[in-house]
Design an enzyme around this catalytic site. Sequence first.
Site, PDB file in Angstrom:
ATOM      1  N   ASP A  86       0.942  -1.037   0.037  1.00  0.00           N
ATOM      2  CA  ASP A  86       0.126   0.064   0.146  1.00  0.00           C
ATOM      3  C   ASP A  86       0.986   1.196  -0.013  1.00  0.00           C
ATOM      4  OD1 ASP A  86       0.826  -0.699   2.511  1.00  0.00           O
ATOM      5  OD2 ASP A  86      -0.922   0.386   3.601  1.00  0.00           O
ATOM      6  N   GLU A 153       0.387  -1.754   5.571  1.00  0.00           N
ATOM      7  CA  GLU A 153       1.509  -1.186   6.604  1.00  0.00           C
ATOM      8  C   GLU A 153       1.342   0.327   6.687  1.00  0.00           C
ATOM      9  OE1 GLU A 153       5.301   0.914   6.925  1.00  0.00           O
ATOM     10  OE2 GLU A 153       3.865   1.418   5.659  1.00  0.00           O
TER      11      GLU A 153
END
Length: 416
Positions: A86, A153
């Site tokens: 991400d 994350e």
Amino acid sequence: MTEVTEAELVALITELVATGQPWCENSLDGPARPPEEERIARPLAARLAEWGFEVELAGRSPQRPNVLATKRFGPGPTLVLNDHLDTYPAGPPSRWPICEGEPYAAVLADGRIYGRGTSDTRANLAALLLAARRVLDDPPSRGTLAVVLTVDEERNGSDGSCYLLDEYGLRADASITVEPTAWQDDSGGGIALAVANTGHALFDITAHGTASHIWRPDTGVNPAAFLSTALAAIVAEPVGDWPISIVGLEAGEAGMAQFTPLRARARVAAVNIGPDVAAGELLSAFYPRLAALAPDGITVDVEYVPGPTFVPGSVAVPADDPVVRAIGEAYRAVTGTPVRHYVKPAFNDTIRFRHAGISAVTFGPGDDGWAVYDESIWVDKTLLAVEVLERAVRGYFADDASDVGAAATVEAVVAG
């Protein structure tokens, strides 16, 4: 085995910056749209399988699969190369002048490549992938290499590293998270090695007061005025050595501009949180400071933003740990200089792996400072990272000291 060229690296970074965007955007306080990292996870899984890894997609939902790719070379320890899938939000395209309003169309200029996710972390991911491929092209005779690419994350890893450790059963002897640790100063530049991380928290401070008409402020107690002065005082003199950033302010209601608000709220991020700080300890430290600043008629609430928004720091990996030694020796072999050790002032999956008892460190070519717009990374440092990472993997597997605990962990990583 041919060297990785700049053209090959730039082409891969350009591809990765565009892949899955903007669906991979993920904000700490909740994404504008549900993130869908599968748009990059699935093509990367296919690529890793083509290179010879055994690959599995694992996650709480099909739209957010973590990628686990393993290659067992022989008996010995398990080493994870980690990065995340991400990115944080790009914001308005108009604020990306170097990218000409296209934050996911990478631009090469003056030795740097620009685009959302270059420094955090598509270019670091490119370095990881190329290093892993080179290891497989000339495989060592021992150990297991696991490429672990996580979702979530940017929101502290609840569906990513936390899921893999707590539910999937991921185990390893050591991990290298390839995230920004690069430095640049008057003496030159390089890539440092983060042997620990500090933690952070995101919480809301809500002040309640008494509304008044704007022509009679003396009849009320304005919570917005209180917050403005109280937060300025805490910025100037932090609570508990935890610097804060004010990331949101809210007061007043539409159609009520003739009246002061009943309530004002600030969303605040606190950083530099050590490994021994408990969640309740942080809030209990902020509350009395705010209460002491509050005048009569103001009450204050302090609470965490919903979600995994408190993360303590990690304990440093010792200098004589095999993974620290492997990176140090690789860095000196490539650059002729020792690698700098430091504590990284930010979250990444290293923290979650370290909390689980893994010898987890961070080493990557991105700038250890996060550009809001026109994010970029040095191409030469990214090439350097490829070579150091490859050498470090080989050195780790060649180090007899890294065998500790290996027999119990290889099966767990491969089988899940």
